[in-house]
Design a protein around this motif. Structure first.
Motif, PDB file in Angstrom:
ATOM      1  N   GLY A 151       0.762  -1.251   0.133  1.00 15.59           N
ATOM      2  CA  GLY A 151       0.011  -0.125  -0.043  1.00 15.59           C
ATOM      3  C   GLY A 151       0.963   1.246  -0.079  1.00 15.59           C
ATOM      4  O   GLY A 151       2.084   1.232   0.077  1.00 15.59           O
ATOM      5  N   LYS A 152       0.050   2.333   0.147  1.00 16.51           N
ATOM      6  CA  LYS A 152       1.138   3.750  -0.005  1.00 16.51           C
ATOM      7  C   LYS A 152       1.644   4.046   1.298  1.00 16.51           C
ATOM      8  O   LYS A 152       2.484   4.809   1.473  1.00 16.51           O
ATOM      9  N   PHE A 153       1.293   3.331   2.094  1.00 18.44           N
ATOM     10  CA  PHE A 153       1.929   3.887   3.419  1.00 18.44           C
ATOM     11  C   PHE A 153       3.174   2.869   3.726  1.00 18.44           C
ATOM     12  O   PHE A 153       3.772   2.718   4.741  1.00 18.44           O
ATOM     13  N   ARG A 154       3.398   1.689   3.027  1.00 22.73           N
ATOM     14  CA  ARG A 154       4.387   0.942   2.815  1.00 22.73           C
ATOM     15  C   ARG A 154       4.573   0.055   4.251  1.00 22.73           C
ATOM     16  O   ARG A 154       5.686  -0.291   4.881  1.00 22.73           O
ATOM     17  N   PHE A 186       5.838   2.101   8.559  1.00 23.53           N
ATOM     18  CA  PHE A 186       6.982   1.731   8.036  1.00 23.53           C
ATOM     19  C   PHE A 186       8.225   2.327   9.000  1.00 23.53           C
ATOM     20  O   PHE A 186       8.337   3.286   9.350  1.00 23.53           O
ATOM     21  N   PHE A 187       9.147   1.200   8.979  1.00 23.31           N
ATOM     22  CA  PHE A 187      10.512   1.454   9.720  1.00 23.31           C
ATOM     23  C   PHE A 187      11.447   0.628   9.359  1.00 23.31           C
ATOM     24  O   PHE A 187      11.245  -0.623   9.438  1.00 23.31           O
ATOM     25  N   SER A 188      12.543   1.029   8.770  1.00 27.19           N
ATOM     26  CA  SER A 188      13.699  -0.119   8.518  1.00 27.19           C
ATOM     27  C   SER A 188      14.997   0.343   9.124  1.00 27.19           C
ATOM     28  O   SER A 188      15.559   1.383   9.066  1.00 27.19           O
ATOM     29  N   GLU A 194      22.551   5.173   6.426  1.00 21.31           N
ATOM     30  CA  GLU A 194      22.480   6.180   5.657  1.00 21.31           C
ATOM     31  C   GLU A 194      22.056   7.524   6.309  1.00 21.31           C
ATOM     32  O   GLU A 194      22.275   8.598   5.910  1.00 21.31           O
ATOM     33  N   ARG A 195      21.276   7.084   7.338  1.00 22.05           N
ATOM     34  CA  ARG A 195      20.662   8.613   8.266  1.00 22.05           C
ATOM     35  C   ARG A 195      22.101   9.311   8.605  1.00 22.05           C
ATOM     36  O   ARG A 195      22.078  10.549   8.652  1.00 22.05           O
ATOM     37  N   MET A 196      23.107   8.494   9.017  1.00 22.46           N
ATOM     38  CA  MET A 196      24.090   9.174   9.584  1.00 22.46           C
ATOM     39  C   MET A 196      25.033   9.509   8.543  1.00 22.46           C
ATOM     40  O   MET A 196      25.706  10.681   8.717  1.00 22.46           O
ATOM     41  N   GLY A 216       9.770   9.110  11.843  1.00 20.61           N
ATOM     42  CA  GLY A 216      10.773  10.347  12.138  1.00 20.61           C
ATOM     43  C   GLY A 216      12.145  10.041  12.075  1.00 20.61           C
ATOM     44  O   GLY A 216      12.864  10.831  12.679  1.00 20.61           O
ATOM     45  N   PRO A 217      12.736   8.807  11.737  1.00 20.80           N
ATOM     46  CA  PRO A 217      14.167   8.359  11.978  1.00 20.80           C
ATOM     47  C   PRO A 217      15.095   9.486  10.942  1.00 20.80           C
ATOM     48  O   PRO A 217      16.000   9.714  11.830  1.00 20.80           O
ATOM     49  N   PHE A 218      14.765  10.051   9.971  1.00 16.83           N
ATOM     50  CA  PHE A 218      15.514  10.639   9.139  1.00 16.83           C
ATOM     51  C   PHE A 218      15.931  12.034  10.052  1.00 16.83           C
ATOM     52  O   PHE A 218      16.864  12.443  10.523  1.00 16.83           O
ATOM     53  N   PRO A 219      14.609  12.758  10.109  1.00 17.20           N
ATOM     54  CA  PRO A 219      14.763  14.326  10.788  1.00 17.20           C
ATOM     55  C   PRO A 219      15.308  14.153  12.060  1.00 17.20           C
ATOM     56  O   PRO A 219      16.177  14.988  12.773  1.00 17.20           O
ATOM     57  N   ALA A 233       8.912  17.575   8.474  1.00 21.77           N
ATOM     58  CA  ALA A 233       8.719  16.182   8.403  1.00 21.77           C
ATOM     59  C   ALA A 233       7.307  15.830   7.870  1.00 21.77           C
ATOM     60  O   ALA A 233       6.401  15.961   8.381  1.00 21.77           O
ATOM     61  N   ILE A 234       7.533  15.471   6.615  1.00 22.28           N
ATOM     62  CA  ILE A 234       6.084  15.204   5.834  1.00 22.28           C
ATOM     63  C   ILE A 234       6.003  14.006   5.604  1.00 22.28           C
ATOM     64  O   ILE A 234       6.593  13.276   5.028  1.00 22.28           O
ATOM     65  N   GLU A 235       4.482  13.511   6.128  1.00 22.15           N
ATOM     66  CA  GLU A 235       4.174  12.054   6.109  1.00 22.15           C
ATOM     67  C   GLU A 235       2.660  11.865   5.920  1.00 22.15           C
ATOM     68  O   GLU A 235       2.034  12.810   6.441  1.00 22.15           O
ATOM     69  N   LEU A 236       2.220  10.906   5.057  1.00 21.89           N
ATOM     70  CA  LEU A 236       0.839  10.755   4.744  1.00 21.89           C
ATOM     71  C   LEU A 236       0.013  10.107   5.651  1.00 21.89           C
ATOM     72  O   LEU A 236      -0.983  10.027   6.094  1.00 21.89           O
ATOM     73  N   ASN A 237       0.871   8.956   6.324  1.00 20.20           N
ATOM     74  CA  ASN A 237       0.066   7.879   7.132  1.00 20.20           C
ATOM     75  C   ASN A 237      -0.289   8.414   8.592  1.00 20.20           C
ATOM     76  O   ASN A 237       0.589   8.752   9.443  1.00 20.20           O
ATOM     77  N   PRO A 238      -1.541   8.543   8.996  1.00 18.24           N
ATOM     78  CA  PRO A 238      -1.820   9.239  10.198  1.00 18.24           C
ATOM     79  C   PRO A 238      -1.384   8.599  11.214  1.00 18.24           C
ATOM     80  O   PRO A 238      -1.005   9.381  12.474  1.00 18.24           O
ATOM     81  N   GLN A 261       1.048  16.462   8.216  1.00 18.92           N
ATOM     82  CA  GLN A 261       0.571  15.513   7.913  1.00 18.92           C
ATOM     83  C   GLN A 261      -0.120  15.695   6.467  1.00 18.92           C
ATOM     84  O   GLN A 261      -0.712  16.652   6.403  1.00 18.92           O
ATOM     85  N   GLY A 262       0.163  14.773   5.603  1.00 19.59           N
ATOM     86  CA  GLY A 262      -0.272  15.218   4.195  1.00 19.59           C
ATOM     87  C   GLY A 262       0.789  14.568   3.130  1.00 19.59           C
ATOM     88  O   GLY A 262       1.587  14.023   3.234  1.00 19.59           O
ATOM     89  N   ASP A 263       0.268  14.703   1.716  1.00 15.69           N
ATOM     90  CA  ASP A 263       0.818  14.260   0.499  1.00 15.69           C
ATOM     91  C   ASP A 263       1.852  15.237   0.026  1.00 15.69           C
ATOM     92  O   ASP A 263       1.473  16.428  -0.201  1.00 15.69           O
ATOM     93  N   VAL A 264       3.032  14.620   0.006  1.00 16.81           N
ATOM     94  CA  VAL A 264       4.241  15.682  -0.568  1.00 16.81           C
ATOM     95  C   VAL A 264       3.730  16.421  -1.869  1.00 16.81           C
ATOM     96  O   VAL A 264       3.921  17.710  -1.912  1.00 16.81           O
ATOM     97  N   MET A 281      14.559  11.889   0.182  1.00 16.80           N
ATOM     98  CA  MET A 281      13.379  11.221  -0.133  1.00 16.80           C
ATOM     99  C   MET A 281      13.558   9.642  -0.224  1.00 16.80           C
ATOM    100  O   MET A 281      13.605   9.093  -1.186  1.00 16.80           O
ATOM    101  N   PRO A 282      13.094   9.234   1.255  1.00 21.31           N
ATOM    102  CA  PRO A 282      13.286   7.922   1.388  1.00 21.31           C
ATOM    103  C   PRO A 282      11.941   6.975   0.874  1.00 21.31           C
ATOM    104  O   PRO A 282      11.448   6.465   1.796  1.00 21.31           O
ATOM    105  N   LEU A 283      11.661   7.194  -0.494  1.00 22.06           N
ATOM    106  CA  LEU A 283      10.515   6.544  -0.733  1.00 22.06           C
ATOM    107  C   LEU A 283      10.919   5.661  -1.883  1.00 22.06           C
ATOM    108  O   LEU A 283      10.948   6.023  -3.168  1.00 22.06           O
ATOM    109  N   PRO A 284      11.559   4.493  -1.672  1.00 19.73           N
ATOM    110  CA  PRO A 284      12.452   3.847  -2.854  1.00 19.73           C
ATOM    111  C   PRO A 284      11.320   3.343  -4.099  1.00 19.73           C
ATOM    112  O   PRO A 284      11.825   3.096  -4.987  1.00 19.73           O
ATOM    113  N   LYS A 285      10.119   3.045  -3.592  1.00 21.14           N
ATOM    114  CA  LYS A 285       9.278   2.950  -4.941  1.00 21.14           C
ATOM    115  C   LYS A 285       8.278   3.933  -5.062  1.00 21.14           C
ATOM    116  O   LYS A 285       7.437   4.361  -4.319  1.00 21.14           O
TER     117      LYS A 285
END
Ligand SMILES: C[S@@+](CC[C@H](N)C(=O)[O-])C[C@H]1O[C@@H](n2cnc3c(N)ncnc32)[C@H](O)[C@@H]1O
Length: 361
Positions: A151-154, A186-188, A194-196, A216-219, A233-238, A261-264, A281-285
């Protein structure tokens, strides 16, 4: 009662062997089992050492599942050998054929383990999960994957199969702490390096666009490990945003990270035109669909964009390079590739890459 070497007296619960698995599950889920001591089998019964006497309510609840249990005090011997791995714990409990199907690697987030149970082993999933609890004392909850990230929230759907009924993991990385709702956002942990890598490049005073921010891991890693001015920090999944809010507070970054909260695609071109010194931009798909929004929000004097993508291992960069060029041309921007690298293998044919490039007017 006279104790032998290392023996200790505990309250115990006893049941017929046929109910042993149910009783074990019930005790583990309530953290009542005394793991460091052996259970005691007799001809027809099994005795479990427990940490304390059951309350009246617990005894009443347990009776519904195991009607025939009894409680008394007994001497138990210390557990002799702790299996060192899931494989070792299961070697004698699975048939050779079952053992060959076992997926012994698993992911962990804090003290939650996420395992894959092949279809052929579904009937043994509780046994496998309990073996994991037994061989890894830091794991308190075991859940199985119900499918791939979707899904779009991965999100990766999961179901608890043993241990404590908790799906909020506490995970630490690069001096930060994160609460993660396993299966709901999502969290990986694999992106920690990469973040560091990016945090080390951030210059004092930078304003950062943390697109697809998840929990929020990157910011948050940036805030802890750089002198950035602010990150949006922009994110769609509430659900992810709820945990993003909590993680910002947990890491005392509320004056530097601003959740949106919302669509980039809808928010960024409208509210952040010519704004960011750096964008991640960590949205690989599917991040290709957001390149234009990113470039619109790039600071005219220069913005570094960290762009992630899943690409064919055989020819990883060409298509993205030409897309960057095409988008830049459309928006009259100049671009310069700064760095490219493989982040990790995703499958035999597909790898995840990152391209760092500069966009300016
Ligand atoms: C691969 S995850 C990365 C999450 C996080 N950055 C991390 O590394 O753990 C991608 C995230 O982008 C979010 N997302 C997907 N489409 C989006 C959109 N159009 N606008 C904002 N966020 C989006 C998903 O909900 C998901 O949390």
């Amino acid at each position: 009662m006279k104790a032998g070497q290392g023996e200790c007296e505990f309250f115990s619960v006893k049941t017929e062997k046929k109910n042993a698995e149910k009783l074990h599950q019930w005790l583990v889920a309530r953290q009542l089992l005394e793991h460091n001591f052996e259970t005691m089998p007799s001809a027809d019964f099994i005795f479990f050492p427990i940490k304390r006497k059951l309350s009246e309510k617990e005894a009443k609840d347990l009776k519904k599942i195991v009607p025939s249990f009894a409680m008394n005090r007994l001497l138990f011997s210390p557990a002799t050998k702790q299996p060192k791995s899931l494989k070792e714990a299961l070697r004698e409990k699975l048939s050779q054929e079952e053992f060959s199907k076992l997926v012994s690697s698993f992911d962990t987030l804090g003290n939650i383990a996420i395992i894959e149970i092949p279809e052929e082993l579904e009937k043994k999933e509780k046994l496998i999960a309990n073996a994991l609890l037994q061989s890894n004392k830091s794991i308190k909850t075991v859940c199985k994957k119900l499918g791939a990230h979707q899904g779009k929230f991965r999100v990766e759907p999961v179901k608890i199969i043993a241990g404590e009924k908790n799906l909020v993991a506490t995970y630490r990385e690069s001096g930060c702490v994160f609460k993660i709702p396993v299966g709901k956002a999502f969290f990986s942990p694999r992106l920690g390096t990469e973040r560091m890598r990016i945090a080390r490049q951030i210059k004092p005073g930078e304003v950062i666009g943390a697109f697809f921010a998840g929990v929020g891991p990157f910011p948050i890693v940036f805030a802890k490990n750089s002198q950035m001015e602010a990150a949006f920090a922009i994110e769609l999944n509430p659900v992810a945003v709820k945990f993003l809010d909590e993680n910002i507070l947990l890491n005392k970054a509320e004056n530097r990270i601003f959740p949106v909260q919302g669509d980039v695609k809808k928010i960024v071109p409208k509210k952040f035109k010519d704004f960011f010194h750096r964008i991640v931009m960590p949205l690989p798909k599917g991040a290709e669909n957001f390149l234009e929004s990113a470039m619109i929000s790039a600071h005219p004097k220069g913005c570094v964009i960290h762009f992630y993508a899943f690409v064919p291992a055989a020819n990883p960069y060409e298509k993205i390079f030409s897309l960057i060029e095409k988008t830049a041309k459309k928006l009259c921007k100049k671009t310069r590739i700064l760095h490219k690298q493989k982040v990790r293998a995703f499958s035999k044919e597909t790898i995840q890459i990152v391209i760092d490039f500069e966009a300016r007017d």
